[in-house]
Design a protein around this motif. Structure first.
Motif, PDB file in Angstrom:
ATOM      1  N   VAL A 179      76.797  15.296  -9.383  1.00 31.66           N
ATOM      2  CA  VAL A 179      75.785  16.107 -10.063  1.00 31.66           C
ATOM      3  C   VAL A 179      74.871  15.163 -10.838  1.00 31.66           C
ATOM      4  CG1 VAL A 179      77.212  16.510 -12.127  1.00 31.66           C
ATOM      5  CG2 VAL A 179      75.385  18.118 -11.562  1.00 31.66           C
ATOM      6  N   ARG A 180      73.585  15.538 -10.886  1.00 31.07           N
ATOM      7  CA  ARG A 180      72.651  14.722 -11.665  1.00 31.07           C
ATOM      8  C   ARG A 180      71.578  15.603 -12.280  1.00 31.07           C
ATOM      9  NH1 ARG A 180      67.531  13.012  -9.873  1.00 31.07           N
ATOM     10  NH2 ARG A 180      66.990  13.737  -7.792  1.00 31.07           N
ATOM     11  N   LEU A 181      71.005  15.106 -13.355  1.00 33.65           N
ATOM     12  CA  LEU A 181      69.900  15.781 -14.021  1.00 33.65           C
ATOM     13  C   LEU A 181      68.621  15.463 -13.253  1.00 33.65           C
ATOM     14  CD1 LEU A 181      69.038  17.401 -16.582  1.00 33.65           C
ATOM     15  CD2 LEU A 181      68.616  15.176 -17.670  1.00 33.65           C
ATOM     16  N   LYS A 182      67.827  16.480 -12.988  1.00 37.62           N
ATOM     17  CA  LYS A 182      66.545  16.264 -12.308  1.00 37.62           C
ATOM     18  C   LYS A 182      65.556  15.620 -13.280  1.00 37.62           C
ATOM     19  CE  LYS A 182      64.760  17.633  -8.950  1.00 37.62           C
ATOM     20  NZ  LYS A 182      64.206  16.772  -7.949  1.00 37.62           N
ATOM     21  N   GLU A 183      64.506  15.062 -12.734  1.00 36.91           N
ATOM     22  CA  GLU A 183      63.489  14.387 -13.535  1.00 36.91           C
ATOM     23  C   GLU A 183      62.817  15.335 -14.534  1.00 36.91           C
ATOM     24  OE1 GLU A 183      64.122  12.197  -9.749  1.00 36.91           O
ATOM     25  OE2 GLU A 183      63.780  14.290 -10.220  1.00 36.91           O
ATOM     26  N   ASP A 184      62.780  16.631 -14.217  1.00 41.67           N
ATOM     27  CA  ASP A 184      62.136  17.590 -15.129  1.00 41.67           C
ATOM     28  C   ASP A 184      62.971  17.864 -16.378  1.00 41.67           C
ATOM     29  OD1 ASP A 184      64.189  19.277 -14.240  1.00 41.67           O
ATOM     30  OD2 ASP A 184      62.857  20.625 -13.143  1.00 41.67           O
ATOM     31  N   GLY A 185      64.248  17.483 -16.364  1.00 47.92           N
ATOM     32  CA  GLY A 185      65.131  17.687 -17.508  1.00 47.92           C
ATOM     33  C   GLY A 185      65.572  19.123 -17.697  1.00 47.92           C
ATOM     34  N   ALA A 186      65.108  20.023 -16.836  1.00 47.59           N
ATOM     35  CA  ALA A 186      65.434  21.445 -16.970  1.00 47.59           C
ATOM     36  C   ALA A 186      66.346  21.957 -15.858  1.00 47.59           C
ATOM     37  CB  ALA A 186      64.152  22.271 -16.965  1.00 47.59           C
ATOM     38  N   SER A 187      66.622  21.112 -14.868  1.00 52.75           N
ATOM     39  CA  SER A 187      67.489  21.533 -13.767  1.00 52.75           C
ATOM     40  C   SER A 187      68.394  20.382 -13.338  1.00 52.75           C
ATOM     41  CB  SER A 187      66.648  22.036 -12.580  1.00 52.75           C
ATOM     42  OG  SER A 187      65.734  21.049 -12.170  1.00 52.75           O
ATOM     43  N   VAL A 188      69.444  20.738 -12.615  1.00 55.80           N
ATOM     44  CA  VAL A 188      70.410  19.757 -12.128  1.00 55.80           C
ATOM     45  C   VAL A 188      70.593  19.925 -10.626  1.00 55.80           C
ATOM     46  CG1 VAL A 188      71.706  19.497 -14.279  1.00 55.80           C
ATOM     47  CG2 VAL A 188      72.359  21.274 -12.671  1.00 55.80           C
ATOM     48  N   VAL A 189      71.087  18.866  -9.989  1.00 54.95           N
ATOM     49  CA  VAL A 189      71.384  18.883  -8.560  1.00 54.95           C
ATOM     50  C   VAL A 189      72.893  18.854  -8.404  1.00 54.95           C
ATOM     51  CG1 VAL A 189      71.070  17.712  -6.347  1.00 54.95           C
ATOM     52  CG2 VAL A 189      69.322  17.506  -8.120  1.00 54.95           C
ATOM     53  N   PHE A 190      73.444  19.870  -7.733  1.00 56.45           N
ATOM     54  CA  PHE A 190      74.868  19.915  -7.410  1.00 56.45           C
ATOM     55  C   PHE A 190      75.044  19.612  -5.930  1.00 56.45           C
ATOM     56  CE2 PHE A 190      75.029  22.969 -11.036  1.00 56.45           C
ATOM     57  CZ  PHE A 190      76.032  22.369 -11.779  1.00 56.45           C
ATOM     58  N   MET A 191      76.024  18.791  -5.592  1.00 54.00           N
ATOM     59  CA  MET A 191      76.359  18.551  -4.193  1.00 54.00           C
ATOM     60  C   MET A 191      77.146  19.762  -3.679  1.00 54.00           C
ATOM     61  SD  MET A 191      75.094  15.611  -3.510  1.00 54.00           S
ATOM     62  CE  MET A 191      73.782  16.106  -4.601  1.00 54.00           C
ATOM     63  N   ASP A 226      61.397  21.447  -1.143  1.00 57.29           N
ATOM     64  CA  ASP A 226      61.354  21.013   0.256  1.00 57.29           C
ATOM     65  C   ASP A 226      62.203  19.770   0.485  1.00 57.29           C
ATOM     66  OD1 ASP A 226      59.768  23.086   1.090  1.00 57.29           O
ATOM     67  OD2 ASP A 226      57.889  21.971   0.875  1.00 57.29           O
ATOM     68  N   HIS A 227      62.303  18.922  -0.505  1.00 56.72           N
ATOM     69  CA  HIS A 227      63.099  17.697  -0.394  1.00 56.72           C
ATOM     70  C   HIS A 227      64.568  17.997  -0.065  1.00 56.72           C
ATOM     71  CE1 HIS A 227      64.350  13.587  -1.240  1.00 56.72           C
ATOM     72  NE2 HIS A 227      65.307  14.070  -2.002  1.00 56.72           N
ATOM     73  N   TYR A 228      65.102  19.088  -0.554  1.00 56.96           N
ATOM     74  CA  TYR A 228      66.523  19.431  -0.357  1.00 56.96           C
ATOM     75  C   TYR A 228      66.749  20.387   0.807  1.00 56.96           C
ATOM     76  CZ  TYR A 228      67.261  17.042  -4.715  1.00 56.96           C
ATOM     77  OH  TYR A 228      67.300  16.076  -5.686  1.00 56.96           O
ATOM     78  N   ARG A 229      65.707  20.786   1.507  1.00 54.70           N
ATOM     79  CA  ARG A 229      65.860  21.688   2.654  1.00 54.70           C
ATOM     80  C   ARG A 229      66.654  20.970   3.750  1.00 54.70           C
ATOM     81  NH1 ARG A 229      63.482  25.980   2.447  1.00 54.70           N
ATOM     82  NH2 ARG A 229      61.693  25.245   1.247  1.00 54.70           N
ATOM     83  N   GLY A 230      67.721  21.604   4.196  1.00 53.00           N
ATOM     84  CA  GLY A 230      68.562  21.017   5.239  1.00 53.00           C
ATOM     85  C   GLY A 230      69.576  20.005   4.739  1.00 53.00           C
TER      86      GLY A 230
END
Length: 152
Positions: free
Chosen positions: A35-47, A69-73
């Motif tokens: 998991v990581r914090l997105k650059e916007d600081g308001a959202s996170v990325v979960f695997m 779009d970057h995470y599509r697929g």
């Protein structure tokens, strides 16, 4: 939910450390980010385990989960920290952690010594060589040596 609160929950899992991934704060288990914090600081990325899971989460909880779009697929989902609640965050962290943690560590978390369910591609098992009775009694002759060509 804040990133600090999410980190506190994540650090409850075995061998989790705070680190950096793609130049943003992240949580890792044995060097693998989950998991990581997105650059916007308001959202996170979960695997995630699959793109199907991604589609399900977005459909079921579009107020919390989304993708760009970057995470599509790709098996990952973005979550709005402001909409993420404690029980769901804890479940998502554990699920993402399980995908990246070594199997033995996952088994320890589950409290058993039994082997966990296989993840990812099935491992190939080596086939036993069939040895004929003839091969056992007489060793195979060594291959003949090739004659070297003379240099011109």
């Amino acid at each position: 939910m804040t990133w600090e609160q999410l980190c506190k929950l994540g650090l409850e899992l075995p061998e989790v450390v705070e680190d950096v991934w793609f130049r943003t704060p992240a949580l890792k288990v044995r060097g693998k980010a989950f998991v990581r914090l997105k650059e916007d600081g308001a959202s996170v990325v979960f695997m995630l385990e699959s793109v199907d899971e991604q589609e399900f989460l977005i459909t079921a909880r579009s107020d919390v989960y989304f993708i760009t779009d970057h995470y599509r697929g790709y098996p990952a989902v973005l979550a709005r920290l402001s909409a993420l609640r404690l029980p769901e965050c804890r479940a998502r962290l554990k699920s993402s952690w399980r995908l990246k943690a070594p199997r033995k560590l996952v088994a320890q978390l589950e409290g058993g010594d039994s082997a966990p369910e296989p993840r990812g591609k099935p491992q190939k098992t080596p086939r036993a060589k069939q040895v004929s009775s003839r091969a056992k009694s007489s060793p195979r002759p060594a291959p003949a040596k090739r004659a070297r060509r003379a240099k011109p």
